[in-house]
Design a protein around this motif. Structure first.
Motif, PDB file in Angstrom:
ATOM      1  N   ALA A   1       0.835  -1.210   0.000  1.00  0.00           N
ATOM      2  CA  ALA A   1       0.000   0.000   0.000  1.00  0.00           C
ATOM      3  C   ALA A   1       0.864   1.253   0.000  1.00  0.00           C
ATOM      4  N   ASP A   2       1.917   1.253   0.803  1.00  0.00           N
ATOM      5  CA  ASP A   2       2.816   2.407   0.833  1.00  0.00           C
ATOM      6  C   ASP A   2       3.516   2.585  -0.511  1.00  0.00           C
ATOM      7  N   THR A   3       3.925   1.476  -1.120  1.00  0.00           N
ATOM      8  CA  THR A   3       4.581   1.559  -2.427  1.00  0.00           C
ATOM      9  C   THR A   3       3.632   2.082  -3.491  1.00  0.00           C
ATOM     10  N   SER A   4       2.380   1.625  -3.450  1.00  0.00           N
ATOM     11  CA  SER A   4       1.393   2.099  -4.419  1.00  0.00           C
ATOM     12  C   SER A   4       1.129   3.594  -4.265  1.00  0.00           C
TER      13      SER A   4
ATOM     14  N   GLY B   1       4.122   5.458  -5.620  1.00  0.00           N
ATOM     15  CA  GLY B   1       4.135   5.418  -7.078  1.00  0.00           C
ATOM     16  C   GLY B   1       3.095   6.335  -7.688  1.00  0.00           C
ATOM     17  N   ARG B   2       1.906   6.385  -7.072  1.00  0.00           N
ATOM     18  CA  ARG B   2       0.855   7.269  -7.581  1.00  0.00           C
ATOM     19  C   ARG B   2       1.251   8.723  -7.440  1.00  0.00           C
ATOM     20  N   SER B   3       1.858   9.069  -6.302  1.00  0.00           N
ATOM     21  CA  SER B   3       2.281  10.447  -6.092  1.00  0.00           C
ATOM     22  C   SER B   3       3.352  10.844  -7.105  1.00  0.00           C
ATOM     23  N   PHE B   4       4.296   9.943  -7.342  1.00  0.00           N
ATOM     24  CA  PHE B   4       5.362  10.238  -8.306  1.00  0.00           C
ATOM     25  C   PHE B   4       4.786  10.390  -9.716  1.00  0.00           C
ATOM     26  N   ARG B   5       3.854   9.494 -10.069  1.00  0.00           N
ATOM     27  CA  ARG B   5       3.244   9.568 -11.400  1.00  0.00           C
ATOM     28  C   ARG B   5       2.467  10.876 -11.584  1.00  0.00           C
TER      29      ARG B   5
ATOM     30  N   HIS C   1       3.008  13.720 -10.147  1.00  0.00           N
ATOM     31  CA  HIS C   1       3.942  14.836 -10.300  1.00  0.00           C
ATOM     32  C   HIS C   1       4.434  14.922 -11.742  1.00  0.00           C
ATOM     33  N   VAL C   2       4.708  13.767 -12.335  1.00  0.00           N
ATOM     34  CA  VAL C   2       5.172  13.752 -13.730  1.00  0.00           C
ATOM     35  C   VAL C   2       4.060  14.214 -14.665  1.00  0.00           C
ATOM     36  N   LEU C   3       2.842  13.673 -14.483  1.00  0.00           N
ATOM     37  CA  LEU C   3       1.730  14.046 -15.354  1.00  0.00           C
ATOM     38  C   LEU C   3       1.330  15.498 -15.154  1.00  0.00           C
ATOM     39  N   GLY C   4       1.417  15.997 -13.912  1.00  0.00           N
ATOM     40  CA  GLY C   4       1.053  17.385 -13.652  1.00  0.00           C
ATOM     41  C   GLY C   4       1.956  18.362 -14.375  1.00  0.00           C
TER      42      GLY C   4
ATOM     43  N   PHE D   1      -4.339   8.190 -17.570  1.00  0.00           N
ATOM     44  CA  PHE D   1      -3.359   7.114 -17.511  1.00  0.00           C
ATOM     45  C   PHE D   1      -3.822   5.984 -16.599  1.00  0.00           C
ATOM     46  N   GLY D   2      -5.125   5.789 -16.527  1.00  0.00           N
ATOM     47  CA  GLY D   2      -5.660   4.649 -15.794  1.00  0.00           C
ATOM     48  C   GLY D   2      -5.767   4.845 -14.301  1.00  0.00           C
ATOM     49  N   GLY D   3      -5.429   6.019 -13.790  1.00  0.00           N
ATOM     50  CA  GLY D   3      -5.556   6.268 -12.360  1.00  0.00           C
ATOM     51  C   GLY D   3      -6.893   6.917 -12.064  1.00  0.00           C
TER      52      GLY D   3
END
Length: 202
Positions: free
Chosen positions: A36-39, A42-46, A48-51, A60-62
Motif C-alpha cells: 500500500a505504501d509503495t502504491s 508510485g501514484r504520487s510520483f506519477r 507529479h510527472v503528469l502534472g 493514464f488509468g488512475g
C-alpha cells in the motif's frame, strides 16, 4: 544440526503433510511487503510527472476520486495546452509551406513574391481534438441576442457593441463573424428589400 536439517527441508508440495517433533515449529507466514505504501508513493510520483504536462490522472488509468463532472473539468486545461502546441505546429507548417511556394515561384518567374500577398500563402487546416458541446453555446447565443435586442430598444447599447457581443458567442460555435462586414451585408440586404418592395405594383 540446524544447517544439516535446513539442507534437507524442501518446499512442501500441494496436499503434502509435514511431520516434525516438538523441537520444530512450523507456521504459515505471509510476507509484509507494505504494498500500500509503495502504491501510494508510485501514484504520487506519477501525478507529479503528469502534472508537469497538464495531463489528468484518469488519462493514464488512475481513477482516484474522478467522476464524469470532475473528469470534464480536469480535461479542459489539458486541451488548452494541447491546442496551444497544435497552433505552434500549425504556424510552423504554414511558414515552411509558404517559404517553399515562394521559392518555387521565384525559380519559375525570376522574381520574389510580395510578402503582403496572401494569394500564395499556405494555410494548414487542423481538426479540433475534441467535439464541442454546442448546446450550451447555442443557448447562450439566444440569450445574448435577446438581451442585446432589448438593450438596443431601450437605448442602452449601440448596434456596434451588440454585434461584437453576438460575434463573440458565435465564435464559440466555430463561426467567425466580422462585425463590420456583417453590418455592410445587413445594409445591402435592407436596401435590396427596399428596392424590391418599391418596384412592386400596388
Amino acid at each position: 544440526e540446524v544447517e544439516a536439517r535446513a539442507k534437507k527441508i524442501q518446499p512442501p508440495r500441494p496436499g503434502a503433510v509435514r511431520v516434525h517433533n516438538e523441537r520444530e515449529v512450523w507456521a504459515a507466514v505471509s510476507p509484509d511487503l507494505r504494498a500500500a505504501d509503495t502504491s501510494l508513493s508510485g501514484r504520487s510520483f506519477r501525478n507529479h510527472v503528469l502534472g508537469g504536462g497538464s495531463i489528468p490522472e484518469h488519462w493514464f488509468g488512475g481513477g482516484g476520486d474522478v467522476n464524469r463532472s470532475t473528469g470534464d473539468s480536469m480535461s479542459e486545461p489539458t486541451f488548452k495546452v494541447f491546442a496551444m502546441r497544435q497552433q505552434a505546429i500549425k504556424a510552423l507548417l504554414e511558414s515552411m509551406g509558404t517559404h517553399v511556394v515562394r521559392q518555387r515561384y521565384k525559380a519559375i518567374m525570376g522574381t520574389d513574391l510580395d510578402p503582403a500577398d496572401t494569394a500564395y500563402r499556405v494555410i494548414c487546416e487542423i481538426p479540433e481534438m475534441v467535439a464541442r458541446d454546442i448546446t450550451r453555446y447555442a443557448a447562450s447565443l439566444q440569450q445574448v441576442t435577446t438581451a442585446v435586442a432589448g438593450a438596443i430598444a431601450e437605448g442602452l447599447m449601440s448596434r456596434d457593441l451588440a454585434m461584437r457581443l453576438i460575434a463573440t458567442v458565435a465564435d464559440r460555435l466555430g463561426v467567425s463573424v466580422d462585425p463590420a462586414a456583417e453590418r455592410d451585408a445587413i445594409a445591402r440586404d435592407r436596401q435590396a428589400e427596399t428596392d424590391r418592395f418599391a418596384g412592386r405594383p400596388e
